[in-house]
Design an enzyme around this catalytic site. Sequence first.
Site, PDB file in Angstrom:
ATOM      1  N   ARG A 167     -18.330 -69.376 -30.813  1.00  0.00           N
ATOM      2  CA  ARG A 167     -17.354 -68.925 -29.797  1.00  0.00           C
ATOM      3  C   ARG A 167     -17.381 -69.813 -28.567  1.00  0.00           C
ATOM      4  O   ARG A 167     -17.269 -69.325 -27.432  1.00  0.00           O
ATOM      5  CB  ARG A 167     -17.613 -67.469 -29.368  1.00  0.00           C
ATOM      6  CG  ARG A 167     -17.643 -66.473 -30.466  1.00  0.00           C
ATOM      7  CD  ARG A 167     -16.303 -66.236 -31.140  1.00  0.00           C
ATOM      8  NE  ARG A 167     -16.499 -65.254 -32.179  1.00  0.00           N
ATOM      9  CZ  ARG A 167     -16.816 -65.584 -33.432  1.00  0.00           C
ATOM     10  NH1 ARG A 167     -16.933 -66.860 -33.796  1.00  0.00           N
ATOM     11  NH2 ARG A 167     -17.001 -64.645 -34.323  1.00  0.00           N
ATOM     12  N   SER A 244     -11.967 -57.742 -29.141  1.00  0.00           N
ATOM     13  CA  SER A 244     -13.376 -57.455 -28.809  1.00  0.00           C
ATOM     14  C   SER A 244     -13.596 -57.707 -27.326  1.00  0.00           C
ATOM     15  O   SER A 244     -13.289 -58.790 -26.838  1.00  0.00           O
ATOM     16  CB  SER A 244     -14.306 -58.381 -29.585  1.00  0.00           C
ATOM     17  OG  SER A 244     -14.104 -58.181 -30.946  1.00  0.00           O
ATOM     18  N   GLU A 340     -16.135 -60.612 -23.122  1.00  0.00           N
ATOM     19  CA  GLU A 340     -15.633 -61.789 -23.840  1.00  0.00           C
ATOM     20  C   GLU A 340     -14.375 -62.385 -23.184  1.00  0.00           C
ATOM     21  O   GLU A 340     -14.253 -63.604 -23.088  1.00  0.00           O
ATOM     22  CB  GLU A 340     -15.350 -61.428 -25.301  1.00  0.00           C
ATOM     23  CG  GLU A 340     -14.881 -62.639 -26.076  1.00  0.00           C
ATOM     24  CD  GLU A 340     -14.918 -62.443 -27.579  1.00  0.00           C
ATOM     25  OE1 GLU A 340     -16.026 -62.444 -28.134  1.00  0.00           O
ATOM     26  OE2 GLU A 340     -13.844 -62.329 -28.180  1.00  0.00           O
TER      27      GLU A 340
HETATM   28  P1  NAP Z   1     -18.692 -56.741 -37.417  1.00  0.00           P
HETATM   29  O1  NAP Z   1     -18.126 -57.238 -38.714  1.00  0.00           O
HETATM   30  O2  NAP Z   1     -18.930 -55.293 -37.212  1.00  0.00           O
HETATM   31  O3  NAP Z   1     -20.020 -57.548 -37.107  1.00  0.00           O
HETATM   32  C1  NAP Z   1     -20.729 -57.282 -35.911  1.00  0.00           C
HETATM   33  C2  NAP Z   1     -21.705 -58.411 -35.690  1.00  0.00           C
HETATM   34  O4  NAP Z   1     -22.522 -58.551 -36.833  1.00  0.00           O
HETATM   35  C3  NAP Z   1     -21.050 -59.762 -35.480  1.00  0.00           C
HETATM   36  O5  NAP Z   1     -21.809 -60.415 -34.493  1.00  0.00           O
HETATM   37  C4  NAP Z   1     -21.206 -60.469 -36.786  1.00  0.00           C
HETATM   38  O6  NAP Z   1     -21.407 -61.866 -36.628  1.00  0.00           O
HETATM   39  C5  NAP Z   1     -22.495 -59.881 -37.311  1.00  0.00           C
HETATM   40  N1  NAP Z   1     -22.501 -59.893 -38.769  1.00  0.00           N
HETATM   41  C6  NAP Z   1     -21.989 -58.980 -39.620  1.00  0.00           C
HETATM   42  N2  NAP Z   1     -22.249 -59.307 -40.900  1.00  0.00           N
HETATM   43  C7  NAP Z   1     -22.923 -60.472 -40.864  1.00  0.00           C
HETATM   44  C8  NAP Z   1     -23.436 -61.331 -41.850  1.00  0.00           C
HETATM   45  N3  NAP Z   1     -23.333 -61.045 -43.156  1.00  0.00           N
HETATM   46  N4  NAP Z   1     -24.081 -62.447 -41.432  1.00  0.00           N
HETATM   47  C9  NAP Z   1     -24.198 -62.747 -40.142  1.00  0.00           C
HETATM   48  N5  NAP Z   1     -23.700 -61.987 -39.153  1.00  0.00           N
HETATM   49  C10 NAP Z   1     -23.079 -60.852 -39.502  1.00  0.00           C
HETATM   50  O7  NAP Z   1     -17.793 -57.297 -36.233  1.00  0.00           O
HETATM   51  P2  NAP Z   1     -16.338 -56.908 -35.752  1.00  0.00           P
HETATM   52  O8  NAP Z   1     -16.398 -56.733 -34.306  1.00  0.00           O
HETATM   53  O9  NAP Z   1     -15.694 -55.868 -36.607  1.00  0.00           O
HETATM   54  O10 NAP Z   1     -15.569 -58.283 -36.013  1.00  0.00           O
HETATM   55  C11 NAP Z   1     -15.294 -58.737 -37.327  1.00  0.00           C
HETATM   56  C12 NAP Z   1     -15.350 -60.236 -37.336  1.00  0.00           C
HETATM   57  O11 NAP Z   1     -14.366 -60.757 -36.436  1.00  0.00           O
HETATM   58  C13 NAP Z   1     -16.708 -60.765 -36.866  1.00  0.00           C
HETATM   59  O12 NAP Z   1     -17.012 -61.899 -37.629  1.00  0.00           O
HETATM   60  C14 NAP Z   1     -16.432 -61.113 -35.416  1.00  0.00           C
HETATM   61  O13 NAP Z   1     -17.281 -62.120 -34.913  1.00  0.00           O
HETATM   62  C15 NAP Z   1     -14.998 -61.600 -35.519  1.00  0.00           C
HETATM   63  N6  NAP Z   1     -14.307 -61.568 -34.229  1.00  0.00           N
HETATM   64  C16 NAP Z   1     -14.027 -62.766 -33.631  1.00  0.00           C
HETATM   65  C17 NAP Z   1     -13.402 -62.817 -32.410  1.00  0.00           C
HETATM   66  C18 NAP Z   1     -13.124 -64.128 -31.783  1.00  0.00           C
HETATM   67  O14 NAP Z   1     -13.165 -65.156 -32.432  1.00  0.00           O
HETATM   68  N7  NAP Z   1     -12.841 -64.147 -30.527  1.00  0.00           N
HETATM   69  C19 NAP Z   1     -13.031 -61.656 -31.780  1.00  0.00           C
HETATM   70  C20 NAP Z   1     -13.302 -60.453 -32.414  1.00  0.00           C
HETATM   71  C21 NAP Z   1     -13.963 -60.418 -33.639  1.00  0.00           C
HETATM   72  P3  NAP Z   1     -20.250 -62.922 -36.305  1.00  0.00           P
HETATM   73  O15 NAP Z   1     -19.716 -62.601 -34.970  1.00  0.00           O
HETATM   74  O16 NAP Z   1     -20.999 -64.219 -36.329  1.00  0.00           O
HETATM   75  O17 NAP Z   1     -19.259 -62.859 -37.392  1.00  0.00           O
END
Ligand code: NAP
Length: 344
Positions: A167, A244, A340
């Site tokens: 990010r 987020s 964020e």
């Molecule tokens: P989530 O899937 O509930 O996951 C929460 C956290 O757990 C995140 O930090 C995610 O890492 C980590 N995680 C879950 N499974 C994992 C695995 N198998 N290995 C490593 N890390 C794991 O999160 P959510 O809020 O619903 O979001 C879904 C996805 O969208 C996530 O990947 C999140 O990062 C992404 N997202 C990105 C943005 C952005 O780019 N601005 C904004 C919102 C959400 P990661 O963050 O590394 O994936």
Amino acid sequence: MLPDYIQTQADLGSSTTLALPARAEFLARITRPEQLAELARHPDLAGRRRFVLGGGSNLVLTGDFPGLMIAMAIPGRQLAGEDPQAWYVSAAAGENWHDFVQWTLAQGWPGLENLSLIPGSVGAAPIQNIGAYGLEAGELIDHLEATDLNSGKSIRFSAADCAFAYRDSLFKREGWHLSGRYAITRVCFRLPKAWRPRTGYGEVAAELARGGIDNPTPLQLAQAVITIRQKKLPDPAVLPNSGSFFQNPLVSAELAAALASAHPSLPRYPQPDGQVKLAAGWLIEQAGWKGRNLGPVGMYEQQALVLVNRGGAKSRDVQALTRAVREAVLARFGVNLSPEPVFL
Ligand code: NAP
């Protein structure tokens, strides 16, 4: 005289997905890169504070903006080249990110499917190196073009120049997204022909399993991601929000181990550098804020990480809830959450 694509005292109420009221002293709607050079040269705009606006999905307006807001609306996307290993696909900054991803898939150029339904524009994607479900945009960016808003000159940045991290990018690290130093005008992606699905994230694997899919096609994987996100994330057109609202915190291995012994269900994701990533949404939920409101704003009932505007919210409401959530998580877990979005 200002060019006709610049408005003065412009209403920004519909320019961000959180829909907070604010005005910009000047608002330029950019549909051609050459207009950026015009802005850089214009005597009435010289020395003004600037901010480059993409889809407004990661922005909290804390008041009126005393300066020049530059809304990037340059359209266009095309296959820029092809070699035996990859397709090179180029898109202008104003393209909607999700529409662009779906278009690449429809053309038969896979790779970006895990990033379906991330709100925002193509031009904003590199700045915070958007990522989801085990894929980051920076992994597939070949290069990008930007205009230096001090000189009006166009500059090419290779992926290595952008120094992408979780990010994060050079643009964010240097604060250029806050100072309006560069406007990204075009991004070129390198999509390898040797495609393999990334299904390592539990939610994605579970959604595919629910559909009885063992070896997903790119379109099936995109659909799984879309289904997951639609369940958890409110549509800003219906319930204004900026996705987020807090970053997933990185803590030391010692703190993560101590927290896990007190809270055995704590999700923990060890990082290559020894730190441990925690899920901000889980911490907020456990601190009692999932589905809870403070005045006209609240943390969303389906996903505690999303701050929603339930109608008529002002910036001070968002700031009060931000403080309340941070204090609750700090008091319960000793973990400091950072917002964020950019607060402008
Ligand atoms: P989530 O899937 O509930 O996951 C929460 C956290 O757990 C995140 O930090 C995610 O890492 C980590 N995680 C879950 N499974 C994992 C695995 N198998 N290995 C490593 N890390 C794991 O999160 P959510 O809020 O619903 O979001 C879904 C996805 O969208 C996530 O990947 C999140 O990062 C992404 N997202 C990105 C943005 C952005 O780019 N601005 C904004 C919102 C959400 P990661 O963050 O590394 O994936």
